[in-house]
Scaffold this motif. Structure first.
Motif, PDB file in Angstrom:
ATOM      1  N   ARG A 173      14.043  15.549  -5.310  1.00  0.00           N
ATOM      2  CA  ARG A 173      13.768  17.095  -3.430  1.00  0.00           C
ATOM      3  C   ARG A 173      11.779  17.074  -3.875  1.00  0.00           C
ATOM      4  NH1 ARG A 173      17.775  20.934  -2.682  1.00  0.00           N
ATOM      5  NH2 ARG A 173      16.902  21.615  -0.712  1.00  0.00           N
ATOM      6  N   GLU A 174      11.420  16.791  -5.235  1.00  0.00           N
ATOM      7  CA  GLU A 174       9.973  17.359  -5.718  1.00  0.00           C
ATOM      8  C   GLU A 174       9.183  16.069  -5.717  1.00  0.00           C
ATOM      9  OE1 GLU A 174      11.219  19.563  -8.816  1.00  0.00           O
ATOM     10  OE2 GLU A 174      12.067  21.230  -7.923  1.00  0.00           O
ATOM     11  N   ASN A 175       9.627  15.475  -6.495  1.00  0.00           N
ATOM     12  CA  ASN A 175       8.874  13.806  -6.790  1.00  0.00           C
ATOM     13  C   ASN A 175       9.176  12.824  -5.754  1.00  0.00           C
ATOM     14  OD1 ASN A 175       7.099  15.208  -8.874  1.00  0.00           O
ATOM     15  ND2 ASN A 175       9.792  15.266 -10.017  1.00  0.00           N
ATOM     16  N   SER A 176       7.941  12.638  -5.369  1.00  0.00           N
ATOM     17  CA  SER A 176       8.945  11.367  -3.710  1.00  0.00           C
ATOM     18  C   SER A 176       8.051  10.163  -4.502  1.00  0.00           C
ATOM     19  CB  SER A 176       7.915  11.804  -2.862  1.00  0.00           C
ATOM     20  OG  SER A 176       7.967  10.796  -2.097  1.00  0.00           O
ATOM     21  N   SER A 177       8.674   9.107  -4.356  1.00  0.00           N
ATOM     22  CA  SER A 177       7.773   7.915  -4.406  1.00  0.00           C
ATOM     23  C   SER A 177       8.715   7.105  -3.560  1.00  0.00           C
ATOM     24  CB  SER A 177       9.088   7.230  -6.165  1.00  0.00           C
ATOM     25  OG  SER A 177      10.485   7.171  -5.349  1.00  0.00           O
ATOM     26  N   ASP A 178       7.964   6.188  -3.048  1.00  0.00           N
ATOM     27  CA  ASP A 178       8.090   4.904  -1.933  1.00  0.00           C
ATOM     28  C   ASP A 178       9.488   3.924  -2.176  1.00  0.00           C
ATOM     29  OD1 ASP A 178       6.119   5.305  -0.741  1.00  0.00           O
ATOM     30  OD2 ASP A 178       4.667   4.789  -2.756  1.00  0.00           O
ATOM     31  N   LEU A 179       9.846   3.503  -1.299  1.00  0.00           N
ATOM     32  CA  LEU A 179      11.293   2.782  -1.235  1.00  0.00           C
ATOM     33  C   LEU A 179      10.619   1.128  -0.825  1.00  0.00           C
ATOM     34  CD1 LEU A 179      13.589   5.023   1.127  1.00  0.00           C
ATOM     35  CD2 LEU A 179      13.091   4.868  -1.521  1.00  0.00           C
ATOM     36  N   ILE A 180       9.686   1.389  -0.048  1.00  0.00           N
ATOM     37  CA  ILE A 180       9.481  -0.430  -0.718  1.00  0.00           C
ATOM     38  C   ILE A 180       8.454  -1.046  -1.207  1.00  0.00           C
ATOM     39  CG2 ILE A 180       9.547  -2.037   1.577  1.00  0.00           C
ATOM     40  CD1 ILE A 180      12.282  -1.186   1.647  1.00  0.00           C
ATOM     41  N   GLU A 181       8.126  -2.258  -1.897  1.00  0.00           N
ATOM     42  CA  GLU A 181       7.242  -3.014  -2.749  1.00  0.00           C
ATOM     43  C   GLU A 181       7.046  -4.163  -1.567  1.00  0.00           C
ATOM     44  OE1 GLU A 181       6.182  -2.424  -6.476  1.00  0.00           O
ATOM     45  OE2 GLU A 181       7.552  -4.618  -6.177  1.00  0.00           O
ATOM     46  N   ILE A 182       6.059  -4.241  -1.111  1.00  0.00           N
ATOM     47  CA  ILE A 182       5.293  -5.368  -0.175  1.00  0.00           C
ATOM     48  C   ILE A 182       4.163  -5.691  -1.117  1.00  0.00           C
ATOM     49  CG2 ILE A 182       4.547  -6.628   1.371  1.00  0.00           C
ATOM     50  CD1 ILE A 182       6.331  -4.725   2.849  1.00  0.00           C
ATOM     51  N   TYR A 183       4.612  -7.465  -2.070  1.00  0.00           N
ATOM     52  CA  TYR A 183       2.939  -8.387  -2.046  1.00  0.00           C
ATOM     53  C   TYR A 183       2.383  -8.889  -1.155  1.00  0.00           C
ATOM     54  CZ  TYR A 183       0.745 -11.532  -5.452  1.00  0.00           C
ATOM     55  OH  TYR A 183      -0.379 -11.987  -6.184  1.00  0.00           O
ATOM     56  N   GLU A 184       1.308  -8.992  -1.064  1.00  0.00           N
ATOM     57  CA  GLU A 184       0.149  -9.585  -0.039  1.00  0.00           C
ATOM     58  C   GLU A 184      -0.032 -10.361  -1.195  1.00  0.00           C
ATOM     59  OE1 GLU A 184      -3.054  -8.762   3.407  1.00  0.00           O
ATOM     60  OE2 GLU A 184      -1.954  -6.713   2.275  1.00  0.00           O
ATOM     61  N   VAL A 185      -0.001 -12.199  -1.060  1.00  0.00           N
ATOM     62  CA  VAL A 185      -0.187 -13.338  -1.298  1.00  0.00           C
ATOM     63  C   VAL A 185      -1.752 -13.560  -0.986  1.00  0.00           C
ATOM     64  CG1 VAL A 185       0.256 -16.114  -1.835  1.00  0.00           C
ATOM     65  CG2 VAL A 185       1.943 -14.449  -1.045  1.00  0.00           C
ATOM     66  N   GLU A 186      -2.212 -13.727  -0.539  1.00  0.00           N
ATOM     67  CA  GLU A 186      -3.186 -13.849   0.223  1.00  0.00           C
ATOM     68  C   GLU A 186      -4.939 -13.444  -1.140  1.00  0.00           C
ATOM     69  OE1 GLU A 186      -6.214 -15.776   3.050  1.00  0.00           O
ATOM     70  OE2 GLU A 186      -4.817 -14.025   3.540  1.00  0.00           O
ATOM     71  N   LYS A 187      -4.548 -11.614  -1.267  1.00  0.00           N
ATOM     72  CA  LYS A 187      -4.693 -10.926  -1.790  1.00  0.00           C
ATOM     73  C   LYS A 187      -4.759 -10.748  -3.366  1.00  0.00           C
ATOM     74  CE  LYS A 187      -6.697  -7.951   2.170  1.00  0.00           C
ATOM     75  NZ  LYS A 187      -6.212  -7.053   3.081  1.00  0.00           N
ATOM     76  N   GLU A 188      -3.534 -11.288  -3.974  1.00  0.00           N
ATOM     77  CA  GLU A 188      -2.776 -11.044  -5.023  1.00  0.00           C
ATOM     78  C   GLU A 188      -2.886  -8.944  -5.284  1.00  0.00           C
ATOM     79  OE1 GLU A 188      -4.934 -13.090  -8.101  1.00  0.00           O
ATOM     80  OE2 GLU A 188      -3.842 -15.318  -6.700  1.00  0.00           O
ATOM     81  N   GLU A 189      -1.950  -8.678  -4.381  1.00  0.00           N
ATOM     82  CA  GLU A 189      -1.753  -7.460  -4.570  1.00  0.00           C
ATOM     83  C   GLU A 189      -0.606  -6.424  -4.110  1.00  0.00           C
ATOM     84  OE1 GLU A 189      -6.567  -6.196  -2.923  1.00  0.00           O
ATOM     85  OE2 GLU A 189      -4.486  -5.492  -2.130  1.00  0.00           O
ATOM     86  N   LEU A 190      -0.062  -5.916  -4.354  1.00  0.00           N
ATOM     87  CA  LEU A 190       0.779  -5.071  -3.636  1.00  0.00           C
ATOM     88  C   LEU A 190       1.041  -3.622  -2.934  1.00  0.00           C
ATOM     89  CD1 LEU A 190       3.100  -4.217  -7.290  1.00  0.00           C
ATOM     90  CD2 LEU A 190       4.019  -5.753  -5.262  1.00  0.00           C
ATOM     91  N   TYR A 191       1.102  -3.462  -2.045  1.00  0.00           N
ATOM     92  CA  TYR A 191       1.461  -2.052  -1.871  1.00  0.00           C
ATOM     93  C   TYR A 191       3.071  -1.337  -1.455  1.00  0.00           C
ATOM     94  CZ  TYR A 191       1.892  -4.268   2.850  1.00  0.00           C
ATOM     95  OH  TYR A 191       2.402  -4.626   3.314  1.00  0.00           O
ATOM     96  N   LYS A 192       3.336   0.299  -1.357  1.00  0.00           N
ATOM     97  CA  LYS A 192       3.893   0.330  -1.085  1.00  0.00           C
ATOM     98  C   LYS A 192       4.041   1.045   0.207  1.00  0.00           C
ATOM     99  CE  LYS A 192       5.441   0.515  -5.933  1.00  0.00           C
ATOM    100  NZ  LYS A 192       6.000   1.364  -7.160  1.00  0.00           N
ATOM    101  N   MET A 193       5.428   1.512   0.858  1.00  0.00           N
ATOM    102  CA  MET A 193       5.315   2.380   1.582  1.00  0.00           C
ATOM    103  C   MET A 193       6.635   3.657   1.630  1.00  0.00           C
ATOM    104  SD  MET A 193       5.473  -1.051   4.656  1.00  0.00           S
ATOM    105  CE  MET A 193       5.685  -0.231   5.527  1.00  0.00           C
ATOM    106  N   SER A 194       7.055   3.912   2.589  1.00  0.00           N
ATOM    107  CA  SER A 194       7.850   4.505   3.388  1.00  0.00           C
ATOM    108  C   SER A 194       8.450   5.545   1.752  1.00  0.00           C
ATOM    109  CB  SER A 194       9.231   3.558   3.624  1.00  0.00           C
ATOM    110  OG  SER A 194      10.879   4.603   3.519  1.00  0.00           O
TER     111      SER A 194
END
Length: 392
Positions: A173-194
């Protein structure tokens, strides 16, 4: 034949009923069997995806020797049956977590750190290494591979790195983390959401539940680029726009039998168990039908004494695997539209098919059959439900 007076009376009563019905009343839906096929196999065959143009099912067989990838036609005949984990030129050194057809009929197979593209002869066409903060292995089962394209280009492939139905984060309840991790192939990057703390259930968790992990359950609509997300212990489905990566809306879940989520405070005492075996209810899977319809498969809880009795009859028993404890709920993309829908006797939903149909494995617990039986069921709604159930 009804007279004009009778018809007017029916319409009048129907109008009154709409005024006095509770706001959480739902339409009646049921599953209607339309087809069946058998797969000749002594080992369990789990089907995960279907390609309409090829008329082929994609699935897997798991046994003590590992997992084999299979393609099966609509008559239940094996087109190909092949082991792909090993050191060979077409194989992966790591076990696969997820699988899916491409629109063209090729096959994606995902490990915790590499994505393989196979043709229908199960020869490798491409390999993509990707970053992931989780590196999760799910042995003994495979999930649907969740992917979409950021735009019309095939090079804009993006996918969720963690399979649906797996643990993601603790409900701190004090430290939030994101539930979803998505990888973008073209950019070779990870981003998180939710963020986990954005879920309305978090305010109900007592600190003593800190050791209970969120298990993420989700489904992607690749055409509309929408993500439908819930967790194992949740009273809502959240909808995210995968382009803006922002929360779009929330759909309240009204379970027929899941009293825990209705409590104001949830502690460890609310999670009954038999040793290390959970007896609690939980949300299990999300499926998508035509026209933006969503199906939630959830599992009711089981009483301690009932579990002991069933365990005495069958030492391998677990109510999570018992179709009698599964219920389905339908949503139209904006709200819940059905009450609990029971599954066919000894039926297990595996995936959806075009035409608002569900592919359901039909298991006979009393007979060891030398084939795997699947039924195809259509989701049928009744527009005349109220008139049929009015009492005069």
């Amino acid at each position: 034949m009804a007279t004009i007076t009778q018809k007017l009376s029916l319409e009048f009563v129907f109008s009154l009923s709409m005024l006095f019905l509770p706001t959480d009343s739902f339409s009646q839906y049921q599953l209607e069997k339309v087809e069946e096929f058998k797969i000749n196999s002594l080992l369990p065959v789990v089907i995960v995806d279907y390609h309409p143009e090829s008329k082929l099912y994609l699935g897997y067989i798991s046994d003590s020797k590992g997992t084999r990838i299979v393609l099966i036609d609509e008559q239940g005949e094996f087109v190909i049956n092949k082991g792909l984990v090993g050191e060979g030129p077409n194989q992966s050194s790591a076990a696969f977590n997820a699988m899916a057809f491409t629109e063209e009929g090729d096959i994606w197979l995902q490990t915790p750190y590499q994505l393989f593209l196979y043709n229908q002869k199960l020869n490798v066409k491409n390999k993509i290494r990707y970053l992931s903060g989780t590196k999760m292995h799910i042995y003994g089962r495979m999930e649907f591979f969740p992917y979409f394209y950021q735009n019309q280009s095939q090079s804009s492939l993006s996918f969720i790195t963690t399979p649906s139905g797996t643990n993601s984060t603790r409900p701190d309840r004090e430290n939030s983390s994101d539930l979803i991790e998505i990888y973008e192939v073209e950019k070779e990057e990870l981003y998180k959401m939710s963020p986990a703390l954005d879920r309305s259930m978090n305010k109900k968790f007592d600190k003593s539940t800190i050791n209970n992990l969120h298990s993420i359950i989700y489904k992607i609509d690749p055409k509309k680029k929408k993500l439908f997300l819930t967790t194992n212990l949740d009273n809502e489905i959240t909808i995210y726009d995968l382009t803006s990566r922002k929360l779009e809306s929330r759909i309240k879940i009204n379970h027929g039998d899941f009293g825990m989520v209705k409590k104001s405070l949830i502690s460890d005492d609310d999670f009954p168990s038999h040793g290390r075996i959970s007896l609690s209810p939980k949300n299990s899977k999300l499926f998508s039908l035509d026209g933006g319809m969503i199906v939630l498969d959830y599992i009711r809880g089981i009483e301690y004494g009932t579990y002991e009795s069933k365990k005495a009859d069958d030492p391998t028993y677990h109510h999570f695997e018992d179709p009698a404890y599964h219920r389905l709920i339908l949503f139209d993309g904006t709200k819940q539209v059905s009450a609990d829908i029971p599954l066919p006797t000894n039926g297990k939903v595996t995936m959806t098919l075009p035409g608002n149909r569900l592919l359901i494995q039909l298991i006979n617990p009393d007979v060891e059959e030398d084939f795997i039986r699947y039924g195809i069921y259509k989701v049928v709604g009744s527009n005349n439900y109220l008139l049929k159930h009015l009492i005069f």
